[in-house]
Design a protein around this motif. Structure first.
Motif, short mmCIF file in Angstrom:
data_model
loop_
_atom_site.label_atom_id
_atom_site.label_comp_id
_atom_site.label_asym_id
_atom_site.label_seq_id
_atom_site.Cartn_x
_atom_site.Cartn_y
_atom_site.Cartn_z
N TRP A 64 0.82 -1.21 0.00
CA TRP A 64 0.00 0.00 0.00
C TRP A 64 0.85 1.27 0.00
CZ3 TRP A 64 -0.63 -3.97 3.65
CH2 TRP A 64 -1.67 -4.87 3.36
N PRO A 85 -10.37 -7.67 8.62
CA PRO A 85 -10.19 -8.82 7.71
C PRO A 85 -10.93 -10.07 8.17
CG PRO A 85 -8.10 -7.71 8.05
CD PRO A 85 -9.07 -7.11 9.03
N TYR A 105 -7.77 -18.09 5.05
CA TYR A 105 -6.86 -17.08 4.54
C TYR A 105 -5.69 -16.73 5.47
CZ TYR A 105 -10.94 -16.62 1.59
OH TYR A 105 -11.98 -16.89 0.76
N TYR A 517 -9.36 -0.43 2.22
CA TYR A 517 -8.45 -1.50 1.81
C TYR A 517 -8.19 -1.31 0.32
CZ TYR A 517 -8.79 -4.05 6.17
OH TYR A 517 -8.70 -4.41 7.49
N GLU A 519 -6.67 -1.19 -3.46
CA GLU A 519 -6.12 -2.21 -4.35
C GLU A 519 -4.82 -1.68 -4.96
OE1 GLU A 519 -7.30 -6.09 -6.24
OE2 GLU A 519 -8.15 -4.89 -4.63
N LEU A 523 -1.77 -6.77 -5.60
CA LEU A 523 -2.97 -7.39 -5.04
C LEU A 523 -3.93 -7.81 -6.15
CD1 LEU A 523 -3.53 -4.99 -2.02
CD2 LEU A 523 -2.78 -7.37 -1.92
N THR A 524 -4.06 -6.97 -7.16
CA THR A 524 -4.92 -7.32 -8.29
C THR A 524 -4.43 -8.57 -8.99
OG1 THR A 524 -5.49 -4.98 -8.62
CG2 THR A 524 -5.88 -6.49 -10.47
N ARG A 527 -5.21 -11.69 -6.83
CA ARG A 527 -6.64 -12.01 -6.68
C ARG A 527 -7.25 -12.62 -7.93
NH1 ARG A 527 -9.81 -7.15 -3.75
NH2 ARG A 527 -11.33 -8.81 -3.47
N THR A 546 -4.26 -9.55 6.79
CA THR A 546 -4.92 -8.70 5.79
C THR A 546 -5.36 -9.49 4.57
OG1 THR A 546 -2.74 -8.07 4.93
CG2 THR A 546 -3.77 -6.58 6.49
N TYR A 549 -9.10 -10.18 4.12
CA TYR A 549 -9.99 -9.22 3.46
C TYR A 549 -9.98 -9.41 1.95
CZ TYR A 549 -12.07 -4.92 1.79
OH TYR A 549 -12.88 -4.03 1.15
N TYR A 550 -8.81 -9.62 1.40
CA TYR A 550 -8.67 -9.70 -0.06
C TYR A 550 -8.98 -11.09 -0.61
CZ TYR A 550 -6.37 -5.15 0.22
OH TYR A 550 -6.09 -3.83 0.44
#
Length: 790
Positions: A64, A85, A105, A517, A519, A523-524, A527, A546, A549-550
């Protein structure tokens, strides 16, 4: 959609006020509206704007950090890294139609419902399921504030205090530093039910009907559903002590005490589905292990005066909001030392002065109860007169953090302040005496600041509070000396809020919804791949939990319910520092990472971008991602089985094995397998390999198709905590612990379906107790004569 939290909050408040006024002592509508308006003003940035009550706490760490947004100083990072999360994972599980008993997770899996930190079954949480996560936190926060205001007011009115003192006491307790510090935590949700529980006791004591038990039953149930069992224990203990105090002069005390205990038992029973699985699981968790260790080897507690100065002046050591907070010195390894733990017992300098006024007539009820409560909390916090040693050896509460009894201290001071203010208004004490008490209260609060000034350590934030505290006392003093009763009430409440809101200003800074949160490119990328696969992060990055959450499975965890064997093995494999909260990985050379199912490794932009043998698949301003070409399937069959009955033995054997796909350790061989292949007493067993195909991967279960010629061991990298079950074509099989901490089972030959399912131990029993309790409550209300509780 922005106003949905406001609509739900307002609707819930209206329903609460209507139902209470319909069946219990009337609350003036103007007071109910006043508390509603104050709550709305307090949450104005999140109820009426695109903000959420979930502090952004990630912009100083990758990935981040690459977004180049300004980090917000706060003391609530755990809300971002754990609570939100876990809550999102539980919400996602519920929306998929599954009870959220397991979290895929974190930590190669860990208990979720038994974790309790999501407070998933609490009505404040359930109401937010129709909202996005951030708005759900806002709704819960608003309801918490309103409930404390409403029921603290009711509690004080029970003792025939006037409207003005009751409003003052409600404001002092609701906006004390304890509630600001713990507002977004399950600890806060739990302790904020205390006024409701005490009002419930008053209803039972003063009204002899079966319906009078309902508020106490609901209060106890909500306390236990709050998600913090340690604090729930103290709330219930406080409630029982208060009941005993109220009944000490009652002619019907035996019967009434029985009614109180019946309501408490029914409330505990109603919440059993939530707390009982945790109780059953605790001995097998890292938290349970720590509790036992602390019981056998209690840490030495040695305090300097600095540790207790924040009880009088909360900002004397600085604040996290301004980045000036410094823990007390010398440090104490056995006690938590962040601002939230040591500066959360302040109910305002004016409240302290009014509490001193109340001592003038300490013999009046219920003041002696508040005085004893304040004294007990103070002794527990400061560990004076051997109270720490006594409490440590007390069942259940012996494992709690006694310093968190600050909520009892703040409550007692606020209640005494309401009593003292009542004395002033009705004229039972002279105004000059009240002004003197306010001056003494101010002197007590300013003394710690003066002590810091003498050492040259007074900062701007402390000087500012000196000015604000002095101003609040002057406002209250002038209004009492020269103003009318109405003017005095308004001025005293204004001075109180000026003080408390200044001290806690921006303690829980709201976030814009897009900052909650955010992106990033990494992270993209992660996911886009469907589970099951796992990721691990290099250095201080991609904070533990964390990933929940994702929807990204991470091998790190800070969960107190994590399996201690797993933590031991992962710590050895990655050479993590002991007790490293961030679980920083220091070694990638151990082949065990392949067994863990780590397909991707994230490397932040401030680290070296090279992992030998791994393929780089992503590069961006937020870091790099490498793919592990050697990763094992999450479920596979092994043929060479070593028997290692202890965790330590398993770890030693892991160090000598090079191919975990075929050669693994187990804790035991089930009797059917022993009888079939004649492996009794052997240290090594050879079974057949089979084809294992993943059919379905669910939040709490995995379905596999297995085809083998004879007995074979199906191995997983899911953590084998109590509660896992295995079935082969619908018939239950015994599970075994594989490689020291992971789930496996021996499967007979042939083709069929193998299903692993997780249900925490005690869930069925807890659910049955809850069902019986609810039925008992309904029968009690329908047939009060037959239940003997009319």
């Amino acid at each position: 959609m922005v106003l949905m939290p406001f609509v739900l909050f307002t609707t819930t408040v209206a329903g609460l006020v209507y139902l209470w006024n319909r069946y219990h002592r009337h609350v003036p509508l103007v007071v109910a509206i006043l508390f509603w308006a104050l709550t709305c003003i307090y949450h104005r940035e999140t109820l009426f704007d695109d903000g959420v009550d979930l502090p952004p706490a990630a912009y100083n760490v990758y990935p981040w950090q690459a977004l180049r947004r300004t980090p917000v100083a706060s003391n609530t990072g755990i809300v971002f890294t754990q609570l939100a999360p876990w809550t999102e994972a539980a919400r996602a599980s519920l929306k998929s139609g599954a009870l959220p008993t397991w979290n895929r997770y974190a930590a190669c899996g860990s208990p979720l419902l038994a974790n309790q930190q999501t407070a998933l079954l609490h009505p404040f949480t359930l109401l937010g399921l129709i909202l996005p996560l951030g708005q759900a936190f806002t709704l819960s926060s608003c309801l918490r504030i309103y409930f404390v205001l409403f029921f603290t007011f009711l509690f004080l009115r029970r003792w025939d205090l006037g409207m003005a003192p009751a409003i003052y006491g409600a404001l002092a307790y609701t906006f004390c530093t304890f509630h600001a510090v713990w507002l977004l935590f399950p600890l806060g949700l739990t302790t904020m039910m205390l006024p409701l529980v005490l009002v419930g006791i008053d209803e039972v004591v003063t009204r002899h009907t079966s319906a009078s038990l309902v508020p106490l039953i609901i209060g106890v149930t909500l306390t236990l559903l709050g998600g913090h069992p340690e604090s729930a224990a103290w709330v219930l203990i406080t409630a029982v002590m208060y009941a005993a105090y109220c009944l000490r002069t009652s002619a019907l005390r035996g019967r009434t005490l029985g009614r109180v205990m019946t309501a408490i038992v029914l409330g505990i029973g109603s919440a059993s589905v939530f707390w009982y699985p945790t109780w059953r699981l605790i001995p097998f968790t890292a938290r349970g292990q720590l509790m036992e260790a602390m019981k056998k080897y209690p840490p030495a507690h040695e305090y300097s005066p600095e540790w207790f100065l924040p009880l009088l002046a909360p900002n004397v050591l600085g604040t996290p909001q301004t980045g000036t907070y410094r823990p007390p010195r010398p440090p104490n390894g056995g006690v938590l030392d962040d601002y939230g733990e040591i500066a959360s017992a302040y109910a305002g300098v004016v409240s302290l002065g009014f509490a001193l006024v109340a001592l003038r007539r300490a013999y009046l009820r219920p003041r002696i109860f508040f005085i004893v409560a304040a004294a007990f909390a103070s002794l527990a916090i400061t560990e004076s007169l051997g109270i720490h040693q006594i409490l440590t050896h007390t069942p259940i509460i012996g494992f709690t953090l006694f310093g968190r009894l600050r909520f009892v201290l703040a409550f007692a001071i606020a209640m005494l302040a309401a009593c003292g203010y009542s004395d002033i208004l009705v004229g039972t004490v002279k105004r000059s005496f009240a002004l003197g008490c306010l001056a003494v209260g101010l002197l007590i609060t300013l003394t710690p600041y003066a002590m810091r000034a003498g050492t040259g350590q007074l900062r701007h934030v402390q000087i500012a509070h000196v000015i604000v505290a002095t101003s609040s006392v002057l406002i209250a003093s002038l209004s009492l000396a020269f103003g009318s009763r109405r003017t005095a009430t308004g001025a005293c409440c204004a001075g109180l809020l000026l003080d408390l809101l200044f001290v806690t200003y921006r303690y829980n800074p709201p976030a814009r919804s897009q900052d909650m949160y955010p992106e990033t490119g990494a992270l993209t990328y992660l996911r886009q791949f469907a589970s099951p696969w796992r990721v691990a992060a290099v250095g201080w990055s991609f904070l533990p939990e964390t990933g929940s959450y994702y929807g990204i499975e991470d091998i790190k965890t800070t969960d107190p319910m994590a399996d201690p064997a797993y933590l031991m093995i992962v710590g050895n494999v990655f050479r993590m520092r002991p007790a490293d909260y961030d679980q920083i990985i220091n070694d990638w050379t151990n082949p065990f990472i392949n067994f863990l199912g780590i397909r991707f490794v994230y490397v932040p932009a401030d680290q070296s971008a090279a992992i030998p043998g791994f393929k780089q698949v992503y590069a961006g301003s937020d870091g790099w991602i490498f793919e592990n070409p050697y990763v094992f399937p999450r479920y596979f069959s092994a043929s060479d089985v070593h028997i290692a009955p202890t965790i330590e033995a398993a770890i030693r054997k892991l160090g000598t094995l090079s191919d975990f796909r075929h050669s693994v350790t187990v804790d035991r061989v089930p009797d059917p397998v022993v009888r079939s292949i004649g492996a009794q007493g052997a240290e090594q067993v050879f079974v057949s390999e089979s084809d294992v195909e993943l059919v379905r991967y669910e939040p709490n279960a995995t379905t596999l198709h297995v085809n083998g010629s004879s007995w074979n061991l199906v191995v997983s990298s899911d953590v084998a905590v109590p509660g896992w079950k295995a079935t082969w074509n619908g018939k239950q099989l015994p599970v075994v612990t594989v490689n020291g901490a992971f789930l496996g089972t021996f499967v007979p030959g042939g083709s069929g379906t193998l299903r692993f399912t997780y249900r925490p131990p005690g869930l069925a029993t807890g659910g049955a107790i809850s069902a019986v309790s609810v039925i008992a409550i309904v029968l009690l209300l329908i047939f009060p004569r037959r239940t003997g509780l009319r």
